[in-house]
Design a protein around this motif. Structure first.
Motif, PDB file in Angstrom:
ATOM      1  N   HIS A 135      23.480 -27.228  -5.994  1.00  0.00           N
ATOM      2  CA  HIS A 135      23.173 -25.957  -6.651  1.00  0.00           C
ATOM      3  C   HIS A 135      22.833 -24.905  -5.592  1.00  0.00           C
ATOM      4  O   HIS A 135      23.347 -23.783  -5.628  1.00  0.00           O
ATOM      5  CB  HIS A 135      22.002 -26.132  -7.637  1.00  0.00           C
ATOM      6  N   ARG A 139      24.856 -21.415  -4.923  1.00  0.00           N
ATOM      7  CA  ARG A 139      24.094 -20.164  -5.104  1.00  0.00           C
ATOM      8  C   ARG A 139      24.145 -19.321  -3.846  1.00  0.00           C
ATOM      9  O   ARG A 139      24.247 -18.099  -3.891  1.00  0.00           O
ATOM     10  CB  ARG A 139      22.648 -20.480  -5.460  1.00  0.00           C
ATOM     11  N   ALA A 299      29.841 -13.049 -16.690  1.00  0.00           N
ATOM     12  CA  ALA A 299      29.819 -11.594 -16.489  1.00  0.00           C
ATOM     13  C   ALA A 299      30.358 -10.806 -17.676  1.00  0.00           C
ATOM     14  O   ALA A 299      29.940  -9.681 -17.925  1.00  0.00           O
ATOM     15  CB  ALA A 299      30.656 -11.250 -15.251  1.00  0.00           C
ATOM     16  N   SER A 306      25.637  -4.926 -22.705  1.00  0.00           N
ATOM     17  CA  SER A 306      24.514  -4.091 -22.224  1.00  0.00           C
ATOM     18  C   SER A 306      24.973  -2.640 -22.037  1.00  0.00           C
ATOM     19  O   SER A 306      24.211  -1.707 -22.315  1.00  0.00           O
ATOM     20  CB  SER A 306      23.863  -4.667 -20.971  1.00  0.00           C
ATOM     21  N   SER A 369      17.659 -19.540 -23.412  1.00  0.00           N
ATOM     22  CA  SER A 369      18.524 -20.708 -23.245  1.00  0.00           C
ATOM     23  C   SER A 369      17.708 -21.995 -23.310  1.00  0.00           C
ATOM     24  O   SER A 369      16.476 -21.965 -23.271  1.00  0.00           O
ATOM     25  CB  SER A 369      19.350 -20.615 -21.971  1.00  0.00           C
ATOM     26  N   ARG A 371      16.473 -25.824 -22.234  1.00  0.00           N
ATOM     27  CA  ARG A 371      16.191 -26.726 -21.134  1.00  0.00           C
ATOM     28  C   ARG A 371      15.965 -28.118 -21.714  1.00  0.00           C
ATOM     29  O   ARG A 371      15.691 -28.245 -22.904  1.00  0.00           O
ATOM     30  CB  ARG A 371      14.906 -26.286 -20.374  1.00  0.00           C
ATOM     31  N   PRO A 426      15.683 -10.446 -19.337  1.00  0.00           N
ATOM     32  CA  PRO A 426      17.078 -10.498 -19.812  1.00  0.00           C
ATOM     33  C   PRO A 426      17.968 -11.255 -18.832  1.00  0.00           C
ATOM     34  O   PRO A 426      19.032 -11.756 -19.208  1.00  0.00           O
ATOM     35  CB  PRO A 426      17.493  -9.022 -19.890  1.00  0.00           C
ATOM     36  N   ARG A 432      17.233 -20.374 -11.555  1.00  0.00           N
ATOM     37  CA  ARG A 432      18.481 -20.025 -12.254  1.00  0.00           C
ATOM     38  C   ARG A 432      18.542 -18.557 -12.653  1.00  0.00           C
ATOM     39  O   ARG A 432      19.328 -18.182 -13.527  1.00  0.00           O
ATOM     40  CB  ARG A 432      18.671 -20.915 -13.484  1.00  0.00           C
ATOM     41  N   CYS A 434      19.699 -14.926 -12.986  1.00  0.00           N
ATOM     42  CA  CYS A 434      21.099 -14.505 -12.983  1.00  0.00           C
ATOM     43  C   CYS A 434      21.576 -14.164 -11.559  1.00  0.00           C
ATOM     44  O   CYS A 434      20.983 -13.340 -10.876  1.00  0.00           O
ATOM     45  CB  CYS A 434      21.262 -13.280 -13.881  1.00  0.00           C
ATOM     46  N   GLY A 436      24.357 -12.748 -10.861  1.00  0.00           N
ATOM     47  CA  GLY A 436      25.187 -11.539 -10.838  1.00  0.00           C
ATOM     48  C   GLY A 436      24.425 -10.293 -11.240  1.00  0.00           C
ATOM     49  O   GLY A 436      25.044  -9.256 -11.542  1.00  0.00           O
TER      50      GLY A 436
HETATM   51  C1  HEM Z   1      23.953  -7.596 -18.185  1.00  0.00           C
HETATM   52  C2  HEM Z   1      24.606  -8.616 -17.682  1.00  0.00           C
HETATM   53  C3  HEM Z   1      24.078 -10.012 -17.507  1.00  0.00           C
HETATM   54  C4  HEM Z   1      23.034 -10.641 -18.145  1.00  0.00           C
HETATM   55  C5  HEM Z   1      22.110 -10.082 -19.225  1.00  0.00           C
HETATM   56  C6  HEM Z   1      22.944 -11.979 -17.584  1.00  0.00           C
HETATM   57  C7  HEM Z   1      21.987 -12.923 -17.966  1.00  0.00           C
HETATM   58  C8  HEM Z   1      21.841 -14.170 -17.369  1.00  0.00           C
HETATM   59  C9  HEM Z   1      20.811 -15.114 -17.703  1.00  0.00           C
HETATM   60  C10 HEM Z   1      19.734 -14.928 -18.767  1.00  0.00           C
HETATM   61  C11 HEM Z   1      20.985 -16.195 -16.903  1.00  0.00           C
HETATM   62  C12 HEM Z   1      20.092 -17.429 -16.847  1.00  0.00           C
HETATM   63  C13 HEM Z   1      20.485 -18.470 -17.857  1.00  0.00           C
HETATM   64  C14 HEM Z   1      19.516 -19.642 -17.863  1.00  0.00           C
HETATM   65  O1  HEM Z   1      18.419 -19.569 -17.328  1.00  0.00           O
HETATM   66  O2  HEM Z   1      19.891 -20.657 -18.455  1.00  0.00           O
HETATM   67  C15 HEM Z   1      22.141 -15.952 -16.077  1.00  0.00           C
HETATM   68  C16 HEM Z   1      22.646 -16.840 -15.143  1.00  0.00           C
HETATM   69  C17 HEM Z   1      23.770 -16.587 -14.385  1.00  0.00           C
HETATM   70  N1  HEM Z   1      24.490 -15.424 -14.321  1.00  0.00           N
HETATM   71 FE1  HEM Z   1      24.157 -13.744 -15.407  1.00  0.00          FE
HETATM   72  N2  HEM Z   1      23.930 -12.136 -16.648  1.00  0.00           N
HETATM   73  C18 HEM Z   1      24.637 -10.954 -16.553  1.00  0.00           C
HETATM   74  C19 HEM Z   1      25.694 -10.688 -15.709  1.00  0.00           C
HETATM   75  C20 HEM Z   1      26.210 -11.552 -14.773  1.00  0.00           C
HETATM   76  C21 HEM Z   1      27.285 -11.256 -13.858  1.00  0.00           C
HETATM   77  C22 HEM Z   1      27.980  -9.897 -13.732  1.00  0.00           C
HETATM   78  C23 HEM Z   1      27.524 -12.389 -13.130  1.00  0.00           C
HETATM   79  C24 HEM Z   1      28.514 -12.650 -12.016  1.00  0.00           C
HETATM   80  C25 HEM Z   1      29.625 -12.076 -11.795  1.00  0.00           C
HETATM   81  C26 HEM Z   1      26.572 -13.396 -13.575  1.00  0.00           C
HETATM   82  C27 HEM Z   1      26.474 -14.666 -13.057  1.00  0.00           C
HETATM   83  C28 HEM Z   1      25.512 -15.592 -13.417  1.00  0.00           C
HETATM   84  C29 HEM Z   1      25.459 -16.934 -12.864  1.00  0.00           C
HETATM   85  C30 HEM Z   1      26.407 -17.519 -11.822  1.00  0.00           C
HETATM   86  C31 HEM Z   1      24.364 -17.556 -13.469  1.00  0.00           C
HETATM   87  C32 HEM Z   1      23.907 -19.013 -13.260  1.00  0.00           C
HETATM   88  C33 HEM Z   1      22.882 -19.073 -12.144  1.00  0.00           C
HETATM   89  C34 HEM Z   1      22.431 -20.489 -11.854  1.00  0.00           C
HETATM   90  O3  HEM Z   1      22.556 -21.379 -12.694  1.00  0.00           O
HETATM   91  O4  HEM Z   1      21.924 -20.675 -10.739  1.00  0.00           O
HETATM   92  N3  HEM Z   1      25.796 -12.852 -14.571  1.00  0.00           N
HETATM   93  N4  HEM Z   1      22.646 -14.698 -16.373  1.00  0.00           N
END
Ligand code: HEM
Length: 487
Positions: A135, A139, A299, A306, A369, A371, A426, A432, A434, A436
């Motif tokens: 992981h 990351r 993404a 949003s 989400s 766990r 959010p 974990r 986000c 992105g």
């Molecule tokens: C407004 C836009 C976005 C929101 C609200 C959002 C929200 C989130 C949230 C809540 C999580 C955590 C989920 C968890 O804890 O189970 C997450 C994880 C993640 N997001 Fe976003 N996200 C957004 C945009 C993006 C974008 C643009 C990308 C990449 C291009 C992205 C890539 C990721 C990745 C790779 C994870 C997993 C991280 C990990 O497991 O280490 N997200 N996102």
């Protein structure tokens, strides 16, 4: 004598069986006793297997998960309560302390837990399924591409993509467009072209969307089912990505000159970083494929929703819109006509970011989400048994007056003051958080800037219902009347 020996052997054997059974029985009694000593959180488990899933899904579909499901149970049982969802005993937790405890204890006490269909469609190698060192490795690759240095170089490409998008879909006099549907096209193009350097051919977005439609569907693989269609689309994408990855690998291996390398990075920084890691042997080809699919999924709908909610809240709050317009006129005045935005310009968009943050507080694109407890967990005076699920939600703090005064009131200026850690979530939190987040911010700000400075617009259906399937979206795609601003 032979009889005596047989008798002795069978006696010894019976004694052994008796001893083993007694030990097992006693240890079972002991563990049931210790389990009954533990205090489970209050709540109702509902019907066998199905539990309270129907109430949960009904509330979620109407985008009233907080009002109809969570708030009702908080009133009855308190902020930590138990239920049964999709066959799993689940503890729903609420509040900043709970968010901090569960999000920051990822890998130690809990691990993220996605439905089987999501895991099969995103792939076992996607970052969301990874733990520990693998992981961290993935990351780090994503973070170097999506951190401020990587994004600074992306700003001109994102601006170019937004301008081309507006010229294609927004220009041509006064007309009605569907803002949410169009932003989906835009965010897809930004991820696929700017971040991954893949040409967004006609039909490609629809193919990815077919995968996304199956992510929360029942994992039943019979012809015509949502899940089976999603799997078919995933296979097509996989074949396409394998060709692209192998071609990129060949190009990168053959490249010797530094200049061509820089040029290549600009063509898709994230895919370049992933393929470089593949060449070094840090990741496998399957890991590159799965993470490209996951990034598009992560993404796509989130950023589009949003953006849509930012415009909805601006339309409902004309005073906030005037403040925002002034901020962006000032930024435009500082540039020559047609000159593209810089990363520094985006840092000046403080009010726009407050508006977007406040819109995500009220309409979180991801409600929370699940766990899974990897050991018995003591929390809030209760025991959450090993194997149970834990659901944290953004609503549990976003709508709580303890953290946000008058929570139903749209007030972007509340973000001028520091917010208690883990109250505004959010983007999640902990390991974990986000990955992105910065790209989403840039995408929202650049789009808001060009629309606000270039167009007059108004919502055609100001109270359009928000529906959820599986992520929230405006049910009519958000019709907006637009006309280019007069110079
Ligand atoms: C407004 C836009 C976005 C929101 C609200 C959002 C929200 C989130 C949230 C809540 C999580 C955590 C989920 C968890 O804890 O189970 C997450 C994880 C993640 N997001 Fe976003 N996200 C957004 C945009 C993006 C974008 C643009 C990308 C990449 C291009 C992205 C890539 C990721 C990745 C790779 C994870 C997993 C991280 C990990 O497991 O280490 N997200 N996102």
């Amino acid at each position: 004598m032979a009889l005596d020996t047989n008798f002795l052997v069978s006696l010894l054997f019976s004694l052994l069986i008796f001893a083993i059974t007694s030990i097992l029985f006693l240890s079972h009694c002991k563990s049931s006793k210790s389990r009954t000593n533990k205090r489970l959180p209050p709540g109702q488990m509902g019907l066998p297997w199905i539990g309270e899933t129907i109430d949960f899904c009904k509330a979620q579909k109407k985008n009233r998960l907080y009002e109809d499901f969570i708030q009702a149970r908080i009133k009855k049982h308190g902020k930590t309560f138990r239920t049964r969802l999709m066959g799993h005993p689940t503890v729903v937790v609420n509040g900043a302390e709970a968010n901090k405890f569960f999000l920051s204890n990822e890998f130690k006490l809990v691990v993220s837990s996605w439905p089987s269909s999501s895991v099969q469609l995103m792939g076992l190698n996607s970052i969301m399924e990874k733990r520990g060192e693998s992981h961290r490795c993935l990351r780090a690759i994503v973070a170097t591409s999506l951190g401020s240095t990587g994004l600074e170089s992306l700003v001109p490409r994102i601006c170019g993509t937004v301008k081309t998008h507006l010229e294609k879909y927004w220009n041509g006099g006064a007309k009605t467009i569907r803002l949410y549907n169009l932003t989906k096209v835009l965010t897809f193009t930004i991820v696929i072209e700017c971040l991954l350097g893949i040409e967004s051919k006609p039909g490609l977005m629809e193919l990815f969307e077919r995968v996304l439609e199956g992510v929360f569907a029942a994992p039943v693989d019979f012809p015509g089912s949502k899940f089976s269609r999603a799997k078919g689309a995933r296979n097509e994408i996989e074949q396409m990505l394998v060709d692209i990855i192998r071609q990129k690998r060949k190009e990168l291996t053959e490249q010797v000159k530094q200049e061509s390398r820089v040029e290549d990075e600009e063509k898709g920084i994230l895919l370049t970083r992933l393929v470089e890691a593949l060449i070094r042997g840090d990741v496998s080809e399957a890991e590159v494929v799965d993470n490209v699919v996951l990034l598009v999924f992560a993404a796509h709908d989130t950023t589009s929703f949003s953006i849509a909610m930012t415009f909805r809240m601006l339309a409902h709050n004309p005073n906030c819109y005037s403040v925002l317009e002034k901020e962006h006129e000032l930024i435009t005045r500082g540039r020559a006509p047609g000159e593209t935005l810089t990363y520094e310009d985006t840092k000046k968009m403080k009010y726009a970011w407050q508006v977007a943050r406040e819109s995500m507080r009220i309409f979180p694109p991801i409600f929370g989400s699940f766990r899974k407890a990897i050991q018995d967990i003591e929390f809030d005076g209760y025991t959450i048994p090993k194997g149970w699920k834990v659901l944290w939600t953004a609503y549990g703090t976003h709508y709580d007056p303890m953290y946000f005064k008058d929570p139903l009131n749209f007030n972007p200026s509340r973000f001028e003051d520091p917010i208690q850690p883990y109250a505004y979530v959010p983007f999640g939190g902990g390991p974990r958080l986000c990955a992105g987040y910065q790209l989403a911010k840039l995408n929202i700000l650049v789009f808001v800037h060009y629309v606000v400075t270039g167009y007059d617009w108004s919502l055609e259906s100001p109270d359009e219902p928000i529906t959820v399937d599986p992520l929230p979206f405006p049910s009519q795609g958000m019709p907006v009347r637009i006309s280019p601003k007069l110079p």
